[in-house]
Each structure stands twice: as C-alpha cells, then as structure tokens.
Design a protein around this motif. Structure first.
Motif, PDB file in Angstrom:
ATOM      1  N   PRO A  14       0.832  -1.204   0.000  1.00 39.67           N
ATOM      2  CA  PRO A  14       0.000   0.000   0.000  1.00 39.67           C
ATOM      3  C   PRO A  14       0.876   1.267   0.000  1.00 39.67           C
ATOM      4  N   VAL A  15       0.607   2.158  -0.945  1.00 37.55           N
ATOM      5  CA  VAL A  15       1.445   3.357  -1.103  1.00 37.55           C
ATOM      6  C   VAL A  15       1.067   4.399  -0.049  1.00 37.55           C
ATOM      7  N   GLY A  16       2.069   4.980   0.569  1.00 38.24           N
ATOM      8  CA  GLY A  16       1.845   6.105   1.491  1.00 38.24           C
ATOM      9  C   GLY A  16       1.305   5.717   2.854  1.00 38.24           C
ATOM     10  N   MET A  17       1.222   4.389   3.172  1.00 39.30           N
ATOM     11  CA  MET A  17       0.722   3.994   4.503  1.00 39.30           C
ATOM     12  C   MET A  17       1.573   2.848   5.058  1.00 39.30           C
ATOM     13  N   GLU A  18       2.882   3.008   4.897  1.00 39.58           N
ATOM     14  CA  GLU A  18       3.821   1.950   5.308  1.00 39.58           C
ATOM     15  C   GLU A  18       3.775   1.711   6.819  1.00 39.58           C
ATOM     16  N   SER A  19       3.720   2.818   7.606  1.00 40.59           N
ATOM     17  CA  SER A  19       3.739   2.664   9.079  1.00 40.59           C
ATOM     18  C   SER A  19       2.451   1.993   9.555  1.00 40.59           C
ATOM     19  N   GLN A  20       1.304   2.377   8.949  1.00 45.58           N
ATOM     20  CA  GLN A  20       0.018   1.761   9.331  1.00 45.58           C
ATOM     21  C   GLN A  20       0.009   0.269   8.966  1.00 45.58           C
ATOM     22  N   HIS A  21       0.597  -0.048   7.807  1.00 44.35           N
ATOM     23  CA  HIS A  21       0.662  -1.442   7.343  1.00 44.35           C
ATOM     24  C   HIS A  21       1.480  -2.278   8.330  1.00 44.35           C
ATOM     25  N   LYS A  22       2.610  -1.722   8.736  1.00 49.07           N
ATOM     26  CA  LYS A  22       3.507  -2.439   9.656  1.00 49.07           C
ATOM     27  C   LYS A  22       2.828  -2.666  11.014  1.00 49.07           C
ATOM     28  N   HIS A  23       2.146  -1.612  11.507  1.00 48.13           N
ATOM     29  CA  HIS A  23       1.465  -1.667  12.805  1.00 48.13           C
ATOM     30  C   HIS A  23       0.375  -2.745  12.800  1.00 48.13           C
ATOM     31  N   LEU A  24      -0.471  -2.727  11.757  1.00 46.20           N
ATOM     32  CA  LEU A  24      -1.599  -3.660  11.688  1.00 46.20           C
ATOM     33  C   LEU A  24      -1.105  -5.095  11.495  1.00 46.20           C
ATOM     34  N   LEU A  25      -0.079  -5.255  10.659  1.00 49.88           N
ATOM     35  CA  LEU A  25       0.461  -6.594  10.407  1.00 49.88           C
ATOM     36  C   LEU A  25       1.017  -7.204  11.696  1.00 49.88           C
ATOM     37  N   GLU A  26       1.734  -6.385  12.459  1.00 51.67           N
ATOM     38  CA  GLU A  26       2.327  -6.858  13.719  1.00 51.67           C
ATOM     39  C   GLU A  26       1.229  -7.262  14.705  1.00 51.67           C
ATOM     40  N   LEU A  27       0.185  -6.459  14.743  1.00 54.82           N
ATOM     41  CA  LEU A  27      -0.937  -6.697  15.661  1.00 54.82           C
ATOM     42  C   LEU A  27      -1.637  -8.023  15.344  1.00 54.82           C
ATOM     43  N   GLN A 191      -6.145   2.870  17.612  1.00 58.62           N
ATOM     44  CA  GLN A 191      -6.770   3.380  16.386  1.00 58.62           C
ATOM     45  C   GLN A 191      -5.689   3.615  15.336  1.00 58.62           C
ATOM     46  N   ILE A 192      -5.975   3.201  14.109  1.00 56.45           N
ATOM     47  CA  ILE A 192      -5.060   3.473  12.992  1.00 56.45           C
ATOM     48  C   ILE A 192      -5.782   4.454  12.076  1.00 56.45           C
ATOM     49  N   HIS A 193      -5.226   5.654  11.942  1.00 54.51           N
ATOM     50  CA  HIS A 193      -5.872   6.688  11.119  1.00 54.51           C
ATOM     51  C   HIS A 193      -5.272   6.718   9.728  1.00 54.51           C
ATOM     52  N   LEU A 194      -6.145   6.749   8.728  1.00 54.47           N
ATOM     53  CA  LEU A 194      -5.682   6.881   7.340  1.00 54.47           C
ATOM     54  C   LEU A 194      -6.163   8.224   6.819  1.00 54.47           C
ATOM     55  N   LEU A 195      -5.282   9.191   6.809  1.00 52.44           N
ATOM     56  CA  LEU A 195      -5.624  10.504   6.275  1.00 52.44           C
ATOM     57  C   LEU A 195      -4.704  10.738   5.089  1.00 52.44           C
ATOM     58  N   SER A 196      -5.301  10.910   3.915  1.00 51.56           N
ATOM     59  CA  SER A 196      -4.505  10.952   2.685  1.00 51.56           C
ATOM     60  C   SER A 196      -3.542  12.136   2.690  1.00 51.56           C
ATOM     61  N   SER A 197      -2.252  11.837   2.619  1.00 51.96           N
ATOM     62  CA  SER A 197      -1.239  12.892   2.551  1.00 51.96           C
ATOM     63  C   SER A 197      -0.580  12.872   1.181  1.00 51.96           C
ATOM     64  N   LEU A 198      -1.335  12.358   0.196  1.00 52.37           N
ATOM     65  CA  LEU A 198      -0.811  12.192  -1.156  1.00 52.37           C
ATOM     66  C   LEU A 198      -0.588  13.553  -1.804  1.00 52.37           C
ATOM     67  N   SER A 199       0.618  13.808  -2.306  1.00 56.13           N
ATOM     68  CA  SER A 199       0.879  15.067  -3.022  1.00 56.13           C
ATOM     69  C   SER A 199       0.451  14.892  -4.471  1.00 56.13           C
ATOM     70  N   PHE A 200       0.333  16.024  -5.187  1.00 57.46           N
ATOM     71  CA  PHE A 200      -0.127  15.938  -6.579  1.00 57.46           C
ATOM     72  C   PHE A 200       0.896  15.203  -7.448  1.00 57.46           C
ATOM     73  N   ILE A 201       2.178  15.351  -7.142  1.00 53.53           N
ATOM     74  CA  ILE A 201       3.231  14.649  -7.897  1.00 53.53           C
ATOM     75  C   ILE A 201       3.042  13.140  -7.747  1.00 53.53           C
ATOM     76  N   GLN A 202       2.778  12.684  -6.490  1.00 53.60           N
ATOM     77  CA  GLN A 202       2.546  11.239  -6.250  1.00 53.60           C
ATOM     78  C   GLN A 202       1.282  10.767  -6.981  1.00 53.60           C
ATOM     79  N   TYR A 203       0.259  11.647  -6.993  1.00 57.70           N
ATOM     80  CA  TYR A 203      -1.004  11.346  -7.664  1.00 57.70           C
ATOM     81  C   TYR A 203      -0.754  11.128  -9.161  1.00 57.70           C
ATOM     82  N   LEU A 204       0.049  12.020  -9.749  1.00 60.62           N
ATOM     83  CA  LEU A 204       0.388  11.902 -11.178  1.00 60.62           C
ATOM     84  C   LEU A 204       1.166  10.616 -11.452  1.00 60.62           C
TER      85      LEU A 204
END
Length: 411
Positions: A14-27, A191-204
C-alpha cells in the motif's frame, strides 16, 4: 486493466501507509501466531484505502504456512447485518458451524458466542483456532440494541477466553463516543488513522503507473509505444489541469479509477492510444452535474420560478421562502420586464412549483405535521447560483429577457 480498475486488484504494497501497514500486520500476527487477543479500529474517510490496507495485511499474513491453516477470518458488514441475531447467524455460517449448533437453544447471546468459540478449540486451551472478526461500517454496529455484539466480542478479546482479534473499519472520527461505557472500557483504544497525505506529484505518478503496461507484456513493441504515449500524456498541460481538478475535489483512487476506465474505454484497434481529448471527455462525464442537467429539461415557467427563488435568496440572504413570495416576484417580472412570456394562471404556476418539489430542486422546511396551506409552506432552494447560470447558458432558445432578469442584481 479490468482487474486494476474494476476488480480492485491489490497493490504489492500500500502506497503512502507503510507505518500503518507495519502496525496492523504486527498486531494481527500476534493474534494469529501467538494467540494474543487484540482489538483495533481503522479510521479514515471513504476511499482512503481502509479495506485495501486490511486486505494487503491479510494476504501477507495468510502466506505464512501455519497461519493459513489455522486462522479463520469472519467478515461482517453493518449495512448487511442490521441486528445481532442476523450477525450471529452469519458468524456461525462463516465458521462452518451450522451442523454443530443444530437445534440448540441458547439463553443469551454471550452463551451462543462462547459455544461457537469453544467449538473451534482443538483439544487443550492453548491450541484454540484464532478468529479475526472484521467489522465493516463499525459505527452501525454501535446502533444495535444494547450493543450486545460489540460488548461480547470485545469482552472475549479482553478476557483471553479464546484468541480473537476485532478489527473495526469506520469513516466516523467520533466513533468511540457512540460506544456505551461498558463496551468502551473493554476496547483497547488502538486506532489506525488513514488521512490521505498524497501530493499531486505522487497522484500523477500513480496515474502513470496505473495506465502503464506491466513488464511481462508479451508484445514488446506495443509495450514500448504504449508506455511512451502514457508518459507523454501525463506531461500534456490540459491533461495535468484535468487531473489537478480531480485531485482537488477527491484524492481517492475509486474516482480516479472511474476516470481512467472511461478514458481507456475509448481506445480501439484503429485508435490504439489514449489521447488528451479522451481524458477531457472522460472528465466531463465524471464531473457532470445531475441537478444542472435536470434544469435543462424544465419548462420556461419552471425556469422563471427558479430565477425568482434565486432573487429571493439574494434579497433575504438564503432565508426560506414560500410559494406566495415566489409568485409575487414572478408577477413583478412579468409586469416590468417581460415581453416574451404571457401571464400564467395561478393554478398552473402552483402545478409548476409542485413539479420542482417532486424533482427535489426545492425542499420543504416545515417538518411539523400541522396542516399549512400549500402556498405558505416554507421552502429552500437546493441549487446554487452557478448551477442556475450555467443551465441558463445551455438552455435551448431561452428568451433574452429571462436571461437578463437572471443576471440582474435584484429581480
């Protein structure tokens, strides 16, 4: 492409949510491998990737040999399982325990759930099979009577009767406020929060990678030509402007996939590349305003009533209005300015007003059941000025004096 855009194929990571992915996987690994019970909430707006993140974690988790044989995922959805009885039936079905339950009668929900979890034990206490309860639309389960399902699941997860993980997915930030005190006290408050921090360059970059062909594509010549054309497309200024507009209105990948799918559907054997015009046309289809479209089909009388409401909104700064006020405004226009529209009888005007209400372009503000004469019921206009002006420009053979009346500051 159909797998990418329609069947939601999971990305490698998953792009841009590496820390959340790691946290949930460990849990979840602690539950699946060590039999440790947990509860967690994944919170984020719609389309932010909550389900995608969870599915990526489950895919990675189930690739472990011992885990795959042992873990039992149970998927529940607040929109489908509308009460605890239906939810319990669904849990029994997904755990394949219908035969074990048979015709047994249980005194309470807790007793039934305990029996189900007991049935999954393979001998001694430590070797019970871990169950992952995934509750989509978690906030809707909080509206069930006494929150029995949530209470019992979280109670089991806290008291270590059996190894279970409760994973809630919700788009409500205030979800904990909905829980009763006894339920809240049993929740781990992770709680694991997913708030999109995607920049326009990443979007492109994402657009480019979504449209590019994979390296194992059999036809190397077409692969090179197609990927080169996609690179050029993403550097084209009108295309960048369209994507910027979509990015500003919504960063979620669902709406992006719809846009790209519409552009891709215009590709054919005779036209084997996406042109900037395809993307512009797809954007126009995606961003079409349904309310403005309804306005194009109105009669000239109904359009005049909408303009009268617009003027009332300007004069009274958005305060509600009633039919009588609209009719007076319309009559003023007929007397002062109009040469192209003849005078309609009041019943005809009332009929047109009621039609606008049926189309939900205006909405009644009177919630009370008290009988109020139709002409005096308070209404609110459900359109903004830009929609009205845009519809007037596109309205076929709209009389000039009607356009001028709409553009004048006050009726």
């Amino acid at each position: 492409y159909s797998e990418r855009f329609c069947h939601r194929r999971l990305p490698e990571k998953p792009v841009g949510m590496e820390s959340q992915h790691k946290h949930l996987l460990e849990l979840l690994r602690r539950t699946a491998v060590h039999g440790e019970s947990n509860s967690v909430l994944i919170v984020g707006p719609r389309g932010s990737g909550k389900t995608m993140l969870l599915n990526c974690v489950l895919r990675e988790l189930l690739e472990v040999k011992d885990v795959n044989k042992n873990v039992l995922p149970v998927h529940l959805n607040g929109l489908l399982q509308t009460d605890d009885r239906i939810a319990l039936k669904e849990i029994t079905r997904q755990l394949n325990l219908e035969n074990v339950v048979g015709d047994k009668v249980f005194g309470s929900f807790a007793e039934n759930l305990a029996f189900l979890l007991e049935a999954l034990k393979k001998g001694d206490r430590s070797s019970s099979r871990p169950v992952l309860f995934i509750l989509d639309e978690f906030d809707l389960f909080a509206h069930h009577k006494n929150q029995t399902l949530l209470y019992n699941l979280l109670d089991v997860s806290q008291s270590a009767q059996a190894p279970i993980a409760v994973i809630g997915l919700t788009c409500r930030l205030d979800v904990l406020e909905l829980l009763e005190k006894r339920v809240k006290s049993r929740f781990s408050h992770r709680q694991i929060h997913l708030l999109s921090s995607l920049s326009f360059i990443q979007y492109l970059d994402n657009v480019r990678s979504q449209l590019s062909l994979p390296q194992d594509f059999p036809d190397t010549k077409f692969y090179d030509e197609w990927n080169e054309s996609i690179k050029t497309l993403c550097e084209d200024q009108p295309v960048v402007d369209v994507l910027q507009r979509h990015y500003n209105s919504s960063k979620d990948f669902r709406s992006l996939h719809l846009l790209l799918m519409l552009a891709l559907s215009r590709v054919s054997a005779s036209k084997p590349a996406i042109k900037p015009t395809d993307l512009l046309e797809a954007s126009r289809v995606c961003m079409v305003d349904s309310k403005a479209n309804i306005l194009h089909g109105l009669s000239i009388l109904e359009l005049c009533l909408i303009i009268a409401m617009k003027h009332l909104n300007d004069i009274y700064e958005g305060e509600p209005f009633n039919f009588q006020m609209v009719h007076n405004e319309f009559k003023k226009f007929l007397q002062r300015k109009s040469h192209s529209i003849h005078n309609f009888d009041k019943p005809v005007v009332i009929k047109a007003f009621e039609h606008l209400q049926q189309l939900e372009l205006i909405k009644s503000m009177d919630s009370s059941t008290a009988k109020i004469q139709k002409e005096y019921q308070l209404m609110k206009l459900m359109l903004d000025h830009s929609q009205i002006m845009e519809a007037l420009q596109k309205y076929p053979q709209c009389p000039t004096d009607v356009k001028q009346w709409a553009m004048s500051a006050f009726g």
